[in-house]
Design a protein around this motif. Structure first.
Motif, PDB file in Angstrom:
ATOM      1  N   SER A 185       5.849  28.907  -4.727  1.00 24.04           N
ATOM      2  CA  SER A 185       6.822  29.945  -4.357  1.00 24.04           C
ATOM      3  C   SER A 185       6.391  30.686  -3.087  1.00 24.04           C
ATOM      4  CB  SER A 185       7.060  30.915  -5.514  1.00 24.04           C
ATOM      5  OG  SER A 185       5.903  31.674  -5.793  1.00 24.04           O
ATOM      6  N   ASN A 186       5.102  30.912  -2.921  1.00 20.98           N
ATOM      7  CA  ASN A 186       4.629  31.574  -1.703  1.00 20.98           C
ATOM      8  C   ASN A 186       4.779  30.675  -0.480  1.00 20.98           C
ATOM      9  OD1 ASN A 186       3.778  34.196  -2.622  1.00 20.98           O
ATOM     10  ND2 ASN A 186       2.084  33.201  -3.649  1.00 20.98           N
ATOM     11  N   ILE A 187       4.516  29.386  -0.632  1.00 23.89           N
ATOM     12  CA  ILE A 187       4.676  28.463   0.486  1.00 23.89           C
ATOM     13  C   ILE A 187       6.151  28.346   0.872  1.00 23.89           C
ATOM     14  CG2 ILE A 187       4.446  26.043   1.196  1.00 23.89           C
ATOM     15  CD1 ILE A 187       1.871  25.978  -0.551  1.00 23.89           C
ATOM     16  N   CYS A 188       7.025  28.239  -0.126  1.00 19.86           N
ATOM     17  CA  CYS A 188       8.471  28.194   0.167  1.00 19.86           C
ATOM     18  C   CYS A 188       8.917  29.464   0.873  1.00 19.86           C
ATOM     19  CB  CYS A 188       9.262  27.982  -1.121  1.00 19.86           C
ATOM     20  SG  CYS A 188       9.120  26.334  -1.805  1.00 19.86           S
ATOM     21  N   GLY A 189       8.378  30.594   0.458  1.00 15.88           N
ATOM     22  CA  GLY A 189       8.691  31.856   1.118  1.00 15.88           C
ATOM     23  C   GLY A 189       8.251  31.857   2.569  1.00 15.88           C
ATOM     24  N   ALA A 190       7.064  31.327   2.828  1.00 14.34           N
ATOM     25  CA  ALA A 190       6.565  31.268   4.205  1.00 14.34           C
ATOM     26  C   ALA A 190       7.454  30.385   5.073  1.00 14.34           C
ATOM     27  CB  ALA A 190       5.127  30.748   4.212  1.00 14.34           C
ATOM     28  N   ILE A 191       7.903  29.277   4.525  1.00 11.94           N
ATOM     29  CA  ILE A 191       8.799  28.383   5.267  1.00 11.94           C
ATOM     30  C   ILE A 191      10.123  29.077   5.553  1.00 11.94           C
ATOM     31  CG2 ILE A 191      10.153  26.250   5.097  1.00 11.94           C
ATOM     32  CD1 ILE A 191       7.738  25.063   3.532  1.00 11.94           C
ATOM     33  N   GLU A 192      10.658  29.771   4.560  1.00 12.44           N
ATOM     34  CA  GLU A 192      11.934  30.481   4.722  1.00 12.44           C
ATOM     35  C   GLU A 192      11.825  31.580   5.779  1.00 12.44           C
ATOM     36  OE1 GLU A 192      15.947  31.459   3.636  1.00 12.44           O
ATOM     37  OE2 GLU A 192      14.733  29.790   2.919  1.00 12.44           O
ATOM     38  N   VAL A 193      10.743  32.353   5.727  1.00 17.00           N
ATOM     39  CA  VAL A 193      10.537  33.434   6.706  1.00 17.00           C
ATOM     40  C   VAL A 193      10.417  32.841   8.106  1.00 17.00           C
ATOM     41  CG1 VAL A 193       8.903  35.210   7.474  1.00 17.00           C
ATOM     42  CG2 VAL A 193       9.576  35.101   5.077  1.00 17.00           C
ATOM     43  N   GLN A 194       9.665  31.750   8.247  1.00 13.00           N
ATOM     44  CA  GLN A 194       9.512  31.137   9.560  1.00 13.00           C
ATOM     45  C   GLN A 194      10.844  30.630  10.104  1.00 13.00           C
ATOM     46  OE1 GLN A 194       6.676  31.202  11.466  1.00 13.00           O
ATOM     47  NE2 GLN A 194       8.148  30.571  13.018  1.00 13.00           N
ATOM     48  N   MET A 213       5.627  36.167  -6.268  1.00 18.92           N
ATOM     49  CA  MET A 213       5.546  36.056  -4.829  1.00 18.92           C
ATOM     50  C   MET A 213       4.854  37.292  -4.277  1.00 18.92           C
ATOM     51  SD  MET A 213       9.097  34.660  -3.418  1.00 18.92           S
ATOM     52  CE  MET A 213       9.749  33.202  -4.121  1.00 18.92           C
ATOM     53  N   LYS A 214       4.057  37.052  -3.286  1.00 21.65           N
ATOM     54  CA  LYS A 214       3.331  38.143  -2.655  1.00 21.65           C
ATOM     55  C   LYS A 214       3.590  38.096  -1.158  1.00 21.65           C
ATOM     56  CE  LYS A 214      -0.199  38.087  -6.164  1.00 21.65           C
ATOM     57  NZ  LYS A 214      -1.585  37.852  -6.497  1.00 21.65           N
ATOM     58  N   LEU A 215       4.252  39.124  -0.655  1.00 19.11           N
ATOM     59  CA  LEU A 215       4.616  39.156   0.755  1.00 19.11           C
ATOM     60  C   LEU A 215       3.400  39.039   1.680  1.00 19.11           C
ATOM     61  CD1 LEU A 215       6.912  39.248   2.729  1.00 19.11           C
ATOM     62  CD2 LEU A 215       6.871  41.739   2.616  1.00 19.11           C
ATOM     63  N   PRO A 216       2.276  39.696   1.396  1.00 16.16           N
ATOM     64  CA  PRO A 216       1.120  39.514   2.288  1.00 16.16           C
ATOM     65  C   PRO A 216       0.649  38.051   2.345  1.00 16.16           C
ATOM     66  CG  PRO A 216       0.788  41.443   0.910  1.00 16.16           C
ATOM     67  CD  PRO A 216       2.018  40.740   0.394  1.00 16.16           C
ATOM     68  N   VAL A 217       0.712  37.356   1.237  1.00 13.16           N
ATOM     69  CA  VAL A 217       0.321  35.943   1.216  1.00 13.16           C
ATOM     70  C   VAL A 217       1.325  35.120   2.008  1.00 13.16           C
ATOM     71  CG1 VAL A 217      -0.023  33.922  -0.260  1.00 13.16           C
ATOM     72  CG2 VAL A 217      -0.894  36.157  -0.983  1.00 13.16           C
ATOM     73  N   ILE A 218       2.598  35.400   1.815  1.00 13.73           N
ATOM     74  CA  ILE A 218       3.650  34.682   2.544  1.00 13.73           C
ATOM     75  C   ILE A 218       3.467  34.873   4.045  1.00 13.73           C
ATOM     76  CG2 ILE A 218       6.142  34.668   3.031  1.00 13.73           C
ATOM     77  CD1 ILE A 218       6.526  35.254  -0.006  1.00 13.73           C
ATOM     78  N   ARG A 219       3.233  36.112   4.469  1.00 15.09           N
ATOM     79  CA  ARG A 219       3.029  36.381   5.901  1.00 15.09           C
ATOM     80  C   ARG A 219       1.806  35.640   6.424  1.00 15.09           C
ATOM     81  NH1 ARG A 219       4.250  42.832   6.354  1.00 15.09           N
ATOM     82  NH2 ARG A 219       6.505  42.652   6.530  1.00 15.09           N
ATOM     83  N   HIS A 220       0.728  35.646   5.660  1.00 14.33           N
ATOM     84  CA  HIS A 220      -0.497  34.960   6.080  1.00 14.33           C
ATOM     85  C   HIS A 220      -0.234  33.465   6.262  1.00 14.33           C
ATOM     86  CE1 HIS A 220      -4.747  33.942   6.353  1.00 14.33           C
ATOM     87  NE2 HIS A 220      -4.504  32.969   5.475  1.00 14.33           N
ATOM     88  N   LEU A 221       0.413  32.850   5.292  1.00 16.76           N
ATOM     89  CA  LEU A 221       0.717  31.426   5.385  1.00 16.76           C
ATOM     90  C   LEU A 221       1.617  31.134   6.581  1.00 16.76           C
ATOM     91  CD1 LEU A 221       1.370  30.635   1.620  1.00 16.76           C
ATOM     92  CD2 LEU A 221      -0.612  29.927   2.981  1.00 16.76           C
ATOM     93  N   SER A 252      13.359  39.158  13.985  1.00 14.18           N
ATOM     94  CA  SER A 252      11.995  39.651  14.160  1.00 14.18           C
ATOM     95  C   SER A 252      11.177  39.327  12.915  1.00 14.18           C
ATOM     96  CB  SER A 252      11.991  41.167  14.393  1.00 14.18           C
ATOM     97  OG  SER A 252      12.271  41.856  13.189  1.00 14.18           O
ATOM     98  N   GLU A 253       9.864  39.291  13.081  1.00 12.63           N
ATOM     99  CA  GLU A 253       8.980  38.966  11.960  1.00 12.63           C
ATOM    100  C   GLU A 253       9.167  39.945  10.802  1.00 12.63           C
ATOM    101  OE1 GLU A 253       4.320  38.555  11.828  1.00 12.63           O
ATOM    102  OE2 GLU A 253       5.150  37.469  13.554  1.00 12.63           O
ATOM    103  N   LYS A 254       9.222  41.215  11.144  1.00 14.44           N
ATOM    104  CA  LYS A 254       9.379  42.257  10.121  1.00 14.44           C
ATOM    105  C   LYS A 254      10.720  42.119   9.405  1.00 14.44           C
ATOM    106  CE  LYS A 254       9.560  47.252   9.547  1.00 14.44           C
ATOM    107  NZ  LYS A 254       9.519  48.549  10.217  1.00 14.44           N
ATOM    108  N   ASP A 255      11.792  41.936  10.165  1.00 14.10           N
ATOM    109  CA  ASP A 255      13.119  41.803   9.568  1.00 14.10           C
ATOM    110  C   ASP A 255      13.233  40.541   8.716  1.00 14.10           C
ATOM    111  OD1 ASP A 255      13.962  44.174  10.695  1.00 14.10           O
ATOM    112  OD2 ASP A 255      14.997  43.214  12.381  1.00 14.10           O
ATOM    113  N   ALA A 256      12.606  39.460   9.170  1.00 16.09           N
ATOM    114  CA  ALA A 256      12.645  38.212   8.401  1.00 16.09           C
ATOM    115  C   ALA A 256      11.949  38.388   7.051  1.00 16.09           C
ATOM    116  CB  ALA A 256      11.996  37.090   9.195  1.00 16.09           C
ATOM    117  N   ALA A 257      10.788  39.026   7.069  1.00 20.02           N
ATOM    118  CA  ALA A 257      10.049  39.257   5.816  1.00 20.02           C
ATOM    119  C   ALA A 257      10.841  40.173   4.886  1.00 20.02           C
ATOM    120  CB  ALA A 257       8.683  39.849   6.121  1.00 20.02           C
ATOM    121  N   ASN A 258      11.389  41.238   5.429  1.00 20.16           N
ATOM    122  CA  ASN A 258      12.175  42.167   4.607  1.00 20.16           C
ATOM    123  C   ASN A 258      13.436  41.497   4.070  1.00 20.16           C
ATOM    124  OD1 ASN A 258      10.367  44.289   4.889  1.00 20.16           O
ATOM    125  ND2 ASN A 258      11.398  45.114   6.696  1.00 20.16           N
ATOM    126  N   ASN A 259      14.108  40.725   4.904  1.00 16.64           N
ATOM    127  CA  ASN A 259      15.321  40.016   4.481  1.00 16.64           C
ATOM    128  C   ASN A 259      15.000  39.054   3.351  1.00 16.64           C
ATOM    129  OD1 ASN A 259      17.468  38.051   4.379  1.00 16.64           O
ATOM    130  ND2 ASN A 259      18.165  38.818   6.361  1.00 16.64           N
TER     131      ASN A 259
END
Length: 82
Positions: A47-56, A1-9, A64-71
């Motif tokens: 896994s990156n797409i699932c991460g993006a859905i979870e963060v959203q 998983m790559k957080l920058p990719v997850i955030r982008h998606l 917050s966006e930052k807290d969601a990504a970190n969490n």
């Protein structure tokens, strides 16, 4: 998983688009001619797409966006340590 990719998606696609993409990738993996190398690549995409859905979802719940990504990454790292 790559957080920058997850955030982008997460920032550039709505949840319905991401879920539809997941369905297509999962269907692709079901075909018998898919190689192990292709499965590895598709698994990373999934896994990156699932991460993006979870963060959203966390953002939609008021985080917050930052807290969601970190969490999310803390959950991932916590599950790896087990």
């Amino acid at each position: 998983m790559k957080l920058p990719v997850i955030r982008h998606l997460q920032k550039n696609h709505d949840q319905q688009t991401l879920e539809s993409t997941l369905e297509v990738l999962e269907s692709f993996c079901d075909h018998r001619s898919v190689t192990d190398e292709e499965m590895d690549v598709v698994g990373e995409l999934i896994s990156n797409i699932c991460g993006a859905i979870e963060v959203q979802k966390m953002i939609d719940e008021g985080m917050s966006e930052k807290d969601a990504a970190n969490n999310f990454m803390q959950k991932v790292l916590g599950s790896i340590d087990r």
